[in-house]
Design an enzyme around this catalytic site. Structure first.
Site, PDB file in Angstrom:
ATOM      1  N   ARG A  87      15.851   2.183  -7.204  1.00  0.00           N
ATOM      2  CA  ARG A  87      14.493   2.652  -6.974  1.00  0.00           C
ATOM      3  C   ARG A  87      13.744   1.561  -5.661  1.00  0.00           C
ATOM      4  O   ARG A  87      13.925   0.494  -5.644  1.00  0.00           O
ATOM      5  CB  ARG A  87      13.546   2.253  -8.301  1.00  0.00           C
ATOM      6  CG  ARG A  87      12.099   2.467  -8.031  1.00  0.00           C
ATOM      7  CD  ARG A  87      11.348   2.797  -9.270  1.00  0.00           C
ATOM      8  NE  ARG A  87       9.896   2.254  -9.077  1.00  0.00           N
ATOM      9  CZ  ARG A  87       9.171   2.665  -8.128  1.00  0.00           C
ATOM     10  NH1 ARG A  87       9.425   3.753  -7.426  1.00  0.00           N
ATOM     11  NH2 ARG A  87       7.839   2.102  -8.353  1.00  0.00           N
ATOM     12  N   MET A 180       5.085   1.902 -11.925  1.00  0.00           N
ATOM     13  CA  MET A 180       5.171   2.866 -13.011  1.00  0.00           C
ATOM     14  C   MET A 180       6.458   3.696 -13.390  1.00  0.00           C
ATOM     15  O   MET A 180       6.330   4.636 -13.805  1.00  0.00           O
ATOM     16  CB  MET A 180       4.120   4.097 -12.416  1.00  0.00           C
ATOM     17  CG  MET A 180       2.811   3.186 -12.227  1.00  0.00           C
ATOM     18  SD  MET A 180       1.524   4.742 -11.602  1.00  0.00           S
ATOM     19  CE  MET A 180       1.145   5.696 -13.091  1.00  0.00           C
ATOM     20  N   ASP A 204      -0.395  -3.923  -2.767  1.00  0.00           N
ATOM     21  CA  ASP A 204      -1.804  -4.395  -3.118  1.00  0.00           C
ATOM     22  C   ASP A 204      -1.795  -5.394  -4.038  1.00  0.00           C
ATOM     23  O   ASP A 204      -0.642  -5.990  -4.665  1.00  0.00           O
ATOM     24  CB  ASP A 204      -2.510  -3.383  -3.474  1.00  0.00           C
ATOM     25  CG  ASP A 204      -2.051  -2.576  -4.580  1.00  0.00           C
ATOM     26  OD1 ASP A 204      -1.042  -1.586  -4.599  1.00  0.00           O
ATOM     27  OD2 ASP A 204      -2.256  -2.942  -5.980  1.00  0.00           O
TER      28      ASP A 204
HETATM   29  O1  LIG Z   1       5.544   3.893  -4.118  1.00  0.00           O
HETATM   30  P1  LIG Z   1       6.027   4.363  -5.477  1.00  0.00           P
HETATM   31  O2  LIG Z   1       7.559   4.470  -5.582  1.00  0.00           O
HETATM   32  O3  LIG Z   1       5.620   5.921  -5.855  1.00  0.00           O
HETATM   33  O4  LIG Z   1       5.451   3.490  -6.626  1.00  0.00           O
HETATM   34  C1  LIG Z   1       3.973   3.048  -7.279  1.00  0.00           C
HETATM   35  O5  LIG Z   1       3.367   4.044  -6.585  1.00  0.00           O
HETATM   36  C2  LIG Z   1       2.955   4.823  -7.387  1.00  0.00           C
HETATM   37  C3  LIG Z   1       1.256   4.480  -7.652  1.00  0.00           C
HETATM   38  O6  LIG Z   1       0.318   4.526  -6.653  1.00  0.00           O
HETATM   39  C4  LIG Z   1       3.404   4.700  -8.841  1.00  0.00           C
HETATM   40  O7  LIG Z   1       4.733   5.611  -8.530  1.00  0.00           O
HETATM   41  C5  LIG Z   1       4.177   3.596  -8.486  1.00  0.00           C
HETATM   42  O8  LIG Z   1       5.248   3.047  -9.344  1.00  0.00           O
HETATM   43  O1  LIG Z   2       1.578   1.554  -9.811  1.00  0.00           O
HETATM   44  C1  LIG Z   2       1.104   0.618  -8.980  1.00  0.00           C
HETATM   45  C2  LIG Z   2       1.696   0.687  -7.768  1.00  0.00           C
HETATM   46  C3  LIG Z   2       0.726  -0.218  -6.673  1.00  0.00           C
HETATM   47  N1  LIG Z   2      -0.413  -0.995  -7.045  1.00  0.00           N
HETATM   48  C4  LIG Z   2      -0.609  -0.815  -8.490  1.00  0.00           C
HETATM   49  O2  LIG Z   2      -1.759  -1.512  -8.772  1.00  0.00           O
HETATM   50  N2  LIG Z   2      -0.005  -0.160  -9.156  1.00  0.00           N
END
Ligand SMILES: O=P(O)(O)O[C@H]1O[C@H](CO)[C@@H](O)[C@H]1O
Ligand SMILES: O=c1cc[nH]c(=O)[nH]1
Length: 235
Positions: A87, A180, A204
């Site tokens: 990932r 996530m 961030d």
């Molecule tokens: O940039 P990706 O790979 O999507 O991962 C992060 O960004 C998303 C949230 O903005 C969620 O999927 C989190 O896991």
């Molecule tokens: O899932 C996520 C991805 C980026 N930043 C966040 O705070 N949460």
């Protein structure tokens, strides 16, 4: 084709990169792979196969959240024979020494998701990275001189939350970043006996409020992409 992936048998490589964002998948394919074909456009969740330094690799968007990545990872492993899954995602930084644009190798993942509680009858399963992939990525990141961290991440069902107290508690327990998907990825890798590693770029920061733009998140986090690709070709 499987339910959510339009590839024919044999069109997906044994080793795959998995960004959440399908446009990040397109960027990786266009930037790094040669002889590329797009094997999936179902639901706009783009998937590509090509070669990198002569090795056949694929890259597949997974969407956001544990249920979405679970669909793709289930089908990639059980219907297309994928064996090594990286990932390449973004996360929110949760510790002061972890800065925006740093790279995190997710050694393990904790979660607020109920998915594993259902699977394990209320008990807690510990989703962990595949050690060969973790060591390979760590060695390559060190050789590149990256600002890299190895440790626990938080795979959350929620991007927006009212109650910040659990996140505060996880920070106290050393969790490096929030995203996530990793908990589901590592659990499915364990179920099917394949290798998985999450490599994250901090997009961030929960403590400082610093942010990157959507364009940067889509295209510029090249260090994690190159660590994943260089580890993938070494397998
Ligand atoms: O940039 P990706 O790979 O999507 O991962 C992060 O960004 C998303 C949230 O903005 C969620 O999927 C989190 O896991
Ligand atoms: O899932 C996520 C991805 C980026 N930043 C966040 O705070 N949460």
């Amino acid at each position: 084709m499987s339910v959510h992936i339009g590839a024919k048998p044999g069109e997906i490589a044994e080793t795959i990169l998995l960004p959440g964002d399908p446009l990040r998948a397109k960027f990786i394919a266009e930037t790094y792979l040669e002889d590329v074909t797009c094997y999936n456009e179902v639901r706009g969740m783009l998937g590509f196969t090509g070669t990198y330094q002569g090795k056949r690799l694929s890259v597949q968007g997974t969407g956001m959240g544990l249920p979405s990545i679970s669909i793709y990872v289930n089908e990639l492993i059980s219907e297309y024979g994928v064996k090594n899954l990286f990932r390449v995602g973004t996360c929110g930084g949760m510790k002061e020494h972890v800065h925006v644009r740093d790279v995190i190798l997710a050694q393990a993942s904790c979660t607020d998701s109920g998915m594993n509680r259902h699977i394990f009858g209320g008990y807690d399963f510990s989703p962990i990275a595949s050690f060969p992939l973790l060591k390979g990525a760590y060695d390559r990141g060190v050789a590149k001189g990256l600002n890299m961290h190895v440790g626990n991440v938080f795979s959350s069902d929620s991007f927006y939350r009212d109650d910040k107290s659990v996140v505060q508690k996880l920070m106290e327990y050393g969790v490096l970043g929030v995203e996530m998907e990793t908990s589901a990825l590592y659990t499915l890798a364990a179920k099917f006996g394949v290798n998985a590693l999450t490599i994250l770029t901090v997009s961030d920061h929960l403590l400082t409020g610093e942010e990157t733009t959507a364009e940067e998140r889509q295209t510029t986090f090249k260090e994690m992409m190159e660590v994943a690709l260089d580890t993938a070709v070494s397998l």
